[in-house]
Design an enzyme around this catalytic site. Structure first.
Site, PDB file in Angstrom:
ATOM      1  N   ASP A  42      -1.566   4.322   8.299  1.00  0.00           N
ATOM      2  CA  ASP A  42      -1.547   5.323   9.373  1.00  0.00           C
ATOM      3  C   ASP A  42      -0.897   4.756  10.632  1.00  0.00           C
ATOM      4  O   ASP A  42      -1.128   3.600  11.000  1.00  0.00           O
ATOM      5  CB  ASP A  42      -3.001   5.724   9.675  1.00  0.00           C
ATOM      6  CG  ASP A  42      -3.093   6.856  10.673  1.00  0.00           C
ATOM      7  OD1 ASP A  42      -2.778   7.988  10.301  1.00  0.00           O
ATOM      8  OD2 ASP A  42      -3.461   6.602  11.838  1.00  0.00           O
ATOM      9  N   GLU A  64      -0.189  -9.688  -4.898  1.00  0.00           N
ATOM     10  CA  GLU A  64      -1.162 -10.325  -5.799  1.00  0.00           C
ATOM     11  C   GLU A  64      -1.759  -9.289  -6.744  1.00  0.00           C
ATOM     12  O   GLU A  64      -2.208  -9.618  -7.834  1.00  0.00           O
ATOM     13  CB  GLU A  64      -2.327 -10.928  -4.993  1.00  0.00           C
ATOM     14  CG  GLU A  64      -2.001 -12.177  -4.227  1.00  0.00           C
ATOM     15  CD  GLU A  64      -3.194 -12.574  -3.348  1.00  0.00           C
ATOM     16  OE1 GLU A  64      -4.362 -12.389  -3.783  1.00  0.00           O
ATOM     17  OE2 GLU A  64      -2.950 -13.054  -2.229  1.00  0.00           O
TER      18      GLU A  64
HETATM   19  C1  GLC Z   1      -1.802   9.980  11.846  1.00  0.00           C
HETATM   20  C2  GLC Z   1      -2.562  10.940  10.963  1.00  0.00           C
HETATM   21  C3  GLC Z   1      -3.188  11.977  11.834  1.00  0.00           C
HETATM   22  C4  GLC Z   1      -4.133  11.309  12.790  1.00  0.00           C
HETATM   23  C5  GLC Z   1      -3.426  10.215  13.593  1.00  0.00           C
HETATM   24  C6  GLC Z   1      -4.410   9.324  14.297  1.00  0.00           C
HETATM   25  O1  GLC Z   1      -0.723  10.562  12.479  1.00  0.00           O
HETATM   26  O2  GLC Z   1      -1.717  11.465   9.990  1.00  0.00           O
HETATM   27  O3  GLC Z   1      -3.847  12.958  11.082  1.00  0.00           O
HETATM   28  O4  GLC Z   1      -4.653  12.251  13.658  1.00  0.00           O
HETATM   29  O5  GLC Z   1      -2.668   9.380  12.769  1.00  0.00           O
HETATM   30  O6  GLC Z   1      -5.055   8.492  13.387  1.00  0.00           O
END
Ligand code: GLC
Length: 534
Positions: A209, A251
């Site tokens: 993310d 790994e």
């Molecule tokens: C990313 C995710 C989103 C979230 C953001 C903060 O963009 O896809 O849904 O709100 O990160 O974690």
């Protein structure tokens, strides 16, 4: 526990179709109105029948759900609303038996304000080692009453919140998502441990993310638009982090897909060097309007930027953050832009659906891997959520201007006649389902040869049996204005008509699949795509 498939040599991910499950809205096994792992386990046959290679779960960890689970309180626990760790292990194993690999979502930029580290940091006070895992600073102004800088939030509004002892902490998203300090060794160690934790449980990959936001310039200074280097986007130090993650993934034979939003193709490709991430989401394609020249340029640019690093491209039309494809493609402006989202934007869903069907054949014929977001295979439109039911912080932080992302997160319709369309048995779903969704239900679409679900099933099945699809070369073919036509190996051809007039098909031996009916004279109507064998 051993990794479920042999490491290193296995490059399934180079042309996989990966289905994104938003667990809260996929299927509700215990009837409380919130989707859960029991629901996913019960509906695995749908995914097997659809023919996907892997499933990516948006965060399923313990979370106060301020940002739909992207506020993680404990990476080693499943949120009780979703189930237990033992169930997640069963789910991973059951999916694997059906030939479906599992990807989890790791959110390294921030944690929940309920995470033990942040609780400890609040408790321990200014100057403590506990605060060093985050970005705590005194404020500006005579009494420290002003935030330490003026960085804009990814969710509009401020990026700093003041705690009772007077210090401020940084959060690029909501105040409930304090940013971690990636210069701190604990932060690196913990994430490497979390990766191993999930790889040890048979997870085949990780979606990262906000992958380009982790590292901050320690000065935390204000900046001008276009600053280079930027104080928190795409900093060079990130690559060292991903190199050490890659060594761990290797790994286990596991893979990464990065959420990397960067306009600069060369900078984007750096994340995909052979010792870094395997893949990253192609947001240039996701945001591209349904327009022949723009699509062609985006496809060319994508392939050109990936080629030097040897990484496969990914093709994505939507996810849990953006407007659903059929709605977007039916609008006057078919591009996607977070800043442009407004309530009540008119759309023609028949037109959008026709284009989404054509886009499905386009993306599935391109070289690389494809991401499908749950409900895309059902042709779900963006739902209008009554204002009093909206939950997404993006809506509230925009001052109510941005409708938020709930409209693409509505619980799935499984059975046309059942209460809540068979999403769950008793409790009302956490987000309301539109009243006219019966025709989108899985049970209706399964037996309808003209449905979106049937189109996806046939396309995925052909894509699997025809070796010329997936990773490999593609060549543009001469075509009329407004038409995209390209060849893959083994005589495979894809033709998409984005013009207003019917287009002649190139010579071919067989029509493999069409996104809609051809005209009586054999020409391809507008907003229609075909797969041919030459
Ligand atoms: C990313 C995710 C989103 C979230 C953001 C903060 O963009 O896809 O849904 O709100 O990160 O974690």
């Amino acid at each position: 526990m051993a990794a479920p498939h042999s490491p290193r040599s296995d490059d399934w991910w180079r042309d996989a179709v990966i289905y994104q499950v938003y667990p809260r809205s996929f299927a509700d096994g215990d009837g409380d109105g919130t989707g859960d792992l029991a629901g996913v386990r019960a509906r695995l046959p749908h995914l097997a029948e659809l023919g996907v290679d892997a499933v990516w779960f948006t965060p399923w960890y313990a979370s106060p759900m301020v940002d739909g689970g992207y506020d993680v309180a404990d990476y080693r626990a499943i949120d009780p609303a979703f189930g237990t760790l033992a169930e997640a292990e069963k789910l991973i194993a059951e999916a694997r038996e059906l030939g479906i690999r599992t990807l989890v979502d790791i959110v390294p930029n921030h944690v929940s304000d309920r995470h033990p580290w942040f609780r400890a940091a609040l408790e321990a006070g200014p100057g403590s080692p506990e605060r060093e895992r985050f970005h705590f600073r005194p404020g500006r102004g005579e009494h420290g009453e002003l935030p330490p800088n003026a960085w804009p939030s990814q969710f509009s509004g401020t990026t700093w919140t003041r705690v009772p002892d007077g210090e401020w902490y940084l959060h690029l998203f909501t105040p409930e998502q304090p940013d971690l300090n990636w210069a701190h060794p604990d932060v690196r160690r913990e994430h490497e441990d979390v990766l191993r934790f999930w790889f040890d449980r048979g997870v085949a990959g990780v979606r990262i993310d906000s992958a380009a936001l982790l590292v901050k310039d320690p000065a935390l200074a204000d900046f001008e638009e276009g600053a280079d280097p930027h104080p928190y986007i795409d900093r060079d130090e990130l690559h060292d982090i991903y190199r050490s993650w890659r060594a761990i993934a290797d790994e286990y034979g596991a893979v990464f897909v990065g959420e990397v939003w960067l306009p600069d193709a060369e900078r984007f490709a750096r994340y995909l060097r052979p010792d870094e991430l395997h893949t990253a989401f192609n947001f240039t394609f996701l945001t591209c309007p349904w327009e022949v020249g723009r699509l062609r340029r985006t496809i060319d640019a994508t392939l050109a930027e990936h080629a030097p690093v040897g990484a496969p491209a990914t093709w994505v039309l939507c996810n849990h953050d953006v407007t659903r494809t059929v709605t977007r493609y039916g609008r006057a402006d078919t591009a996607f832009d977070f800043a442009a989202k407004r309530f009540g934007t008119p759309t023609d869903l028949d037109l959008g659906t026709r284009r989404a069907r054509a886009a499905a054949l386009l993306t599935l014929a391109l070289p690389g891997s494809v991401y499908l977001y749950q409900g895309e295979e059902l042709g779900l439109p963006e739902a209008d959520i009554p204002p009093e039911r909206i939950q997404d912080p993006m809506h509230f932080r925009s001052g109510g201007i941005d409708p938020g992302r709930d409209g693409c997160r509505v619980p799935l319709p499984w059975e046309a006649e059942a209460p809540w369309y068979g999403f769950g048995s008793d409790g009302e779903p956490w987000l309301p389902q539109p009243e006219d969704w019966a025709h989108h239900a899985v049970d209706r679409q399964r037996t309808d040869p003209g449905s979106m679900l049937t189109l996806y099933r046939e396309a995925l099945s052909l894509r699997r049996s025809e070796k010329g699809f997936g990773d490999g070369p593609m060549t543009w073919l001469p075509a009329e204005d407004g038409v995209l036509a390209f060849a893959r190996t083994d005589g495979l051809r894809c033709v998409v008509n984005l013009s207003d007039v019917p287009a002649a098909l190139p010579p071919h031996e067989r029509l493999l699949l069409a996104s809609g009916p051809l005209r009586a004279d054999g020409t391809l109507p507008r907003d229609t795509a075909v797969w041919l064998r030459a």
